[in-house]
Design an enzyme around this catalytic site. Structure first.
Site, short mmCIF file in Angstrom:
data_model
loop_
_atom_site.label_atom_id
_atom_site.label_comp_id
_atom_site.label_asym_id
_atom_site.label_seq_id
_atom_site.Cartn_x
_atom_site.Cartn_y
_atom_site.Cartn_z
N ARG A 236 0.85 -1.18 0.00
CA ARG A 236 0.00 0.00 0.00
C ARG A 236 0.89 1.24 0.00
NH1 ARG A 236 -3.37 -2.79 -1.52
NH2 ARG A 236 -5.43 -3.23 -0.67
N GLU A 265 -3.51 7.32 -4.14
CA GLU A 265 -3.98 6.68 -5.36
C GLU A 265 -5.35 7.18 -5.80
OE1 GLU A 265 -2.29 2.61 -4.84
OE2 GLU A 265 -4.10 2.10 -5.96
N HIS A 283 -1.24 -0.13 -9.97
CA HIS A 283 -1.82 -1.08 -8.99
C HIS A 283 -2.34 -2.35 -9.68
CE1 HIS A 283 -3.85 -1.38 -4.80
NE2 HIS A 283 -3.58 -2.59 -5.28
C1 8YV Z 1 -6.54 -5.72 -5.60
C2 8YV Z 1 -4.85 -5.47 -3.73
O1 8YV Z 1 -6.51 -5.73 -6.96
O2 8YV Z 1 -5.84 -7.40 -2.84
C3 8YV Z 1 -5.33 -6.32 -2.62
O3 8YV Z 1 -5.16 -5.90 -1.46
O4 8YV Z 1 -4.24 -4.49 -3.53
C4 8YV Z 1 -5.13 -5.85 -5.15
O5 8YV Z 1 -4.75 -7.16 -5.34
C5 8YV Z 1 -7.22 -4.49 -5.16
O6 8YV Z 1 -7.19 -4.36 -3.80
C6 8YV Z 1 -8.65 -4.52 -5.61
O7 8YV Z 1 -9.49 -4.80 -4.54
#
Ligand code: 8YV
Length: 326
Positions: A236, A265, A283
């Site tokens: 993150r 973001e 992302h």
């Molecule tokens: C997702 C991510 O695509 O799973 C997670 O925490 O960051 C990514 O794999 C994104 O969160 C969409 O929900």
């Protein structure tokens, strides 16, 4: 029951929900607006949502019938789990199914930034590749270097395995240290954060975003890193102080960064956009057909189980919610 789905799931998965419930679908490949979310959440027993949907106290006030929030993603910093628990709402996420895809992307970023892949690609496309030269596009070797993994959960471990295959030395810092036999099997050595930052040629972040990890890597941490080191982040954005990162890159305090996530973001710090020593992705850690399919399946299983008052396969607060109800 009425259910709101903010992710355009494939027909096959949607019909699994529709067999039992009435679905309102946000059928767009762009996030649902806050206004629409606030309106549509009213009267819904289930919500299948994603990182761009903030499930906070304010939204929950409008969620008069909500029983389950099924997050399409492993990270759940978009959801106030405590507030959900207080209201008896189950929260689920999708761990495990995206581990390998995210670890692959981490390695891709390590290689891309160290070997200057994007700069080279641009040069070829722009017709500037005139001849092979002995000093053209010199990067840094990955093999034989030290990778420092911050957070040795599922994804951190999957990265460690890949790094070993690239003949890297792997050190890690984690809240809880692994037992010796597991460290041995994974070929990783434990160190404190300071030691990791000082020793690593690549620092890769694999912790979730919490109050405790926000800005975990800032000015002070960059000052400990080698000038030749690279920062890699597929977790993150806000784990890193992006302003401090921009400064560290600009001043040559560190050599480069490979980023898939950003503090604000989808906004990206202007300075990062202008630098050659950054590789910037939108992302896409889990963005493979196979992984997104599995994420959808798990999110739907979680949603259906929760609505049926059964323990969802990957629930974050089952015990806490049940203790509250009992
Ligand atoms: C997702 C991510 O695509 O799973 C997670 O925490 O960051 C990514 O794999 C994104 O969160 C969409 O929900």
């Amino acid at each position: 029951m009425d259910v709101l789905v903010t992710v355009p799931l494939p027909e096959k998965l949607l019909s699994r929900i529709e067999r039992h419930h009435t679905v309102t679908l946000h059928n767009e490949d762009s996030p649902i607006s806050r206004g629409a979310l606030e309106t549509l959440i009213q009267g819904k027993a289930g919500l299948l949502c994603t990182i761009t949907d903030k499930v906070d106290g304010e939204l929950l006030q409008r969620a008069d019938q909500l029983r389950v929030v099924a997050n399409y993603g492993v990270g759940y910093d978009n959801i106030d789990v405590e507030a959900c628990t207080a209201k008896g709402i189950l929260v689920t996420n999708t761990p495990g199914v995206l581990t390998e895809a995210t670890a692959d992307l981490t390695m891709a970023l390590i290689l891309a930034v160290a070997r200057r892949l994007l700069e080279g690609d641009q040069m070829v496309r722009q017709g500037r590749f005139k001849a092979w030269t002995p000093f053209g596009f010199l990067g840094r070797e990955v093999s034989g270097k030290t990778l420092g993994i911050i957070g040795l959960g599922r994804i951190g471990r999957a990265v460690a395995k890949r790094a070993n295959a690239f003949s890297m030395k792997v050190i890690y810092y984690s809240r809880t240290r692994l037992p010796g036999d597991q460290e041995h099997a994974l070929q990783v050595d434990y160190t404190d954060l300071e030691g990791l930052l000082k020793e690593s040629d690549f620092v890769s972040i694999h912790v979730p975003l919490t109050d405790g990890t926000r800005h975990m890597i800032g000015r002070e941490e960059f000052s400990l890193m080698k000038r030749t080191a690279y920062l890699i982040n597929t977790s993150r954005g806000a784990v890193v102080d992006e302003e401090a990162l921009a400064e560290a890159l600009k001043s040559g305090r560190i050599a480069g960064a490979g980023l898939d996530v950003y503090e604000h973001e989808p906004k990206v710090h202007e300075a990062l956009l202008e630098m050659k020593n950054t590789v910037l992705l939108p992302h896409i850690g889990s963005a493979t057909v196979e992984t997104r399919t599995r994420m959808g399946e798990l999110a739907v299983e979680n949603l259906l189980a929760g609505l049926d008052n059964k323990r969802p396969p990957t629930c974050l607060n089952w015990d806490a919610v049940k203790a509250k109800v009992a």
